[in-house]
Design an enzyme around this catalytic site. Sequence first.
Site, PDB file in Angstrom:
ATOM      1  N   SER A 245       1.426  -7.050 -62.195  1.00 34.29           N
ATOM      2  CA  SER A 245       2.060  -5.891 -61.567  1.00 34.29           C
ATOM      3  C   SER A 245       1.151  -4.688 -61.713  1.00 34.29           C
ATOM      4  O   SER A 245       0.494  -4.514 -62.731  1.00 34.29           O
ATOM      5  CB  SER A 245       3.420  -5.588 -62.196  1.00 34.29           C
ATOM      6  OG  SER A 245       4.004  -4.441 -61.596  1.00 34.29           O
TER       7      SER A 245
ATOM      8  N   GLU B 165      12.639  -2.995 -60.193  1.00 33.35           N
ATOM      9  CA  GLU B 165      11.888  -2.074 -59.323  1.00 33.35           C
ATOM     10  C   GLU B 165      12.690  -1.730 -58.070  1.00 33.35           C
ATOM     11  O   GLU B 165      12.761  -0.556 -57.671  1.00 33.35           O
ATOM     12  CB  GLU B 165      10.573  -2.732 -58.941  1.00 33.35           C
ATOM     13  CG  GLU B 165       9.682  -1.930 -58.005  1.00 33.35           C
ATOM     14  CD  GLU B 165       8.453  -2.731 -57.599  1.00 33.35           C
ATOM     15  OE1 GLU B 165       8.161  -2.810 -56.379  1.00 33.35           O
ATOM     16  OE2 GLU B 165       7.795  -3.286 -58.493  1.00 33.35           O
TER      17      GLU B 165
ATOM     18  N   HIS C 145      11.245  -8.055 -63.165  1.00 29.73           N
ATOM     19  CA  HIS C 145      10.573  -6.751 -63.065  1.00 29.73           C
ATOM     20  C   HIS C 145      10.735  -6.192 -61.660  1.00 29.73           C
ATOM     21  O   HIS C 145      11.074  -5.019 -61.471  1.00 29.73           O
ATOM     22  CB  HIS C 145       9.090  -6.916 -63.420  1.00 29.73           C
ATOM     23  CG  HIS C 145       8.203  -5.773 -63.000  1.00 29.73           C
ATOM     24  ND1 HIS C 145       7.842  -5.549 -61.678  1.00 29.73           N
ATOM     25  CD2 HIS C 145       7.594  -4.797 -63.715  1.00 29.73           C
ATOM     26  CE1 HIS C 145       7.070  -4.494 -61.608  1.00 29.73           C
ATOM     27  NE2 HIS C 145       6.890  -4.018 -62.820  1.00 29.73           N
ATOM     28  N   ASN C 146      10.496  -7.025 -60.651  1.00 29.76           N
ATOM     29  CA  ASN C 146      10.591  -6.560 -59.272  1.00 29.76           C
ATOM     30  C   ASN C 146      12.030  -6.263 -58.877  1.00 29.76           C
ATOM     31  O   ASN C 146      12.286  -5.349 -58.083  1.00 29.76           O
ATOM     32  CB  ASN C 146       9.988  -7.602 -58.333  1.00 29.76           C
ATOM     33  CG  ASN C 146       8.468  -7.576 -58.335  1.00 29.76           C
ATOM     34  OD1 ASN C 146       7.857  -7.175 -59.319  1.00 29.76           O
ATOM     35  ND2 ASN C 146       7.853  -8.004 -57.256  1.00 29.76           N
TER      36      ASN C 146
ATOM     37  N   LYS D 105       8.309 -11.511 -64.188  1.00 23.60           N
ATOM     38  CA  LYS D 105       7.802 -10.630 -63.123  1.00 23.60           C
ATOM     39  C   LYS D 105       8.826 -10.500 -61.991  1.00 23.60           C
ATOM     40  O   LYS D 105       8.978  -9.426 -61.396  1.00 23.60           O
ATOM     41  CB  LYS D 105       6.475 -11.181 -62.578  1.00 23.60           C
ATOM     42  CG  LYS D 105       5.914 -10.439 -61.354  1.00 23.60           C
ATOM     43  CD  LYS D 105       5.774  -8.939 -61.586  1.00 23.60           C
ATOM     44  CE  LYS D 105       4.897  -8.248 -60.567  1.00 23.60           C
ATOM     45  NZ  LYS D 105       5.129  -8.536 -59.176  1.00 23.60           N
TER      46      LYS D 105
END
Length: 410
Positions: A38, A117, A113-114, A110
């Site tokens: 990222s 986000e 994480h997105n 990840k």
Amino acid sequence: GILPDDIIIDTGNSLWIDTVAREKKYQSNFLLFSSAVSGGEVGARFGPSLMPSGSPYAWDRVKPIWEAIAAKVDTTTGKPIERTQPGQVITDGEPCATYIGPAGAGHYVKMVHNGIEYADMQIICEAYHVLKSGLNLNCDEIADIFAEWNNGPLDSYLMEISVEVLRHKSSDTNTPLVDLILDKAGQKGTGLWTAMSSLEVGCPAPTIAQAVYARSISSFKELRTQASSLFGSPQQVIVSKEEKQQVVEQLHDAMYCAKICAYAQGFQLMKLAAKEHGWTLNFASIAKIWRAGCIIRAAFLQSIAQAYERNEDLENLLLDDFFVKELNSRQQNWRKAICYATMQGVPIGALSSSLAYYDSIRSETLPANLLQGQRDYFGAHTFERIDKASGKKYHVEWSTNERKTILVDS
């Protein structure tokens, strides 16, 4: 040619189950090692956040390289150590790279994480919408407010770039660029994957899911344009300068509280997924590698890391003493901001769903008792009773005149 001991590293935004399948497929040919990345363009040039997973043997060989190229944070403040020139080497600080776990674990982290986000971006966009449509502020005024907020608990990369986007003037019209951008949001799928995974493992993540839905509804531009001519707006409230300032302060707290909820949802999702897949995830380490290099890097990730250092078995981030205090002190402003935006007709799905999530978490009793009664009535799905031993199932014989409650054999 490639030998069985050679390492091939997958750094794409892969769906985590594809990573698991690929490693199994090539296990007799070479070591397929995955590392989620990222950071976008800036991270690519000056150091990203890295989430590697797979063979521990491969990680031992890759680790020195990954720690060298990763973004770095100051070990005392937890703030990023900025690089400004390509090739600039930083040897001090803590690298934003840590071994996540077996194959697929890094890409799962990840993915979450997105998802966070998506939520973080939507929360910021809803605040912008309230300030623009609810308080009639222009882009420069909103940028000034966001810049001020970025000096406090909302300090983050996404707030920082939002200020720059809002202040940027189009080179051909010399007017705010954001006012010229078509309001149809794109998405690559990682937010959708996160929302789907939350449903699969039974983890409530309404802020993340709502952020995905917000992008979806934005794509229906023609439908929204048609509907805007058919449905009237609520009566607009004229507010004084002092009242505007109050709304701004309330909105700040609403954003912060919603942001806490989005991260709480993401970390609980990772916890439940880890349990389901047999992973051992270090949530303090995950929070630490997100403090620099990645898109959601933010000052309060330091507080999240500290929460999991205090209690590595923390069931939900909202239960940490620091965040309990933060939410208790700001919830009234959160509620007032939601009320104001709603009365002004400004859609705030992420902010309001976060509040509903918070209120659900803090409610000892929810109306699921009536829901279980409904399920038992039409489908004989049974229910438990609070005045009986836990685990015992009961059913009402609804189709009989007596409607007796009976104990159902398990």
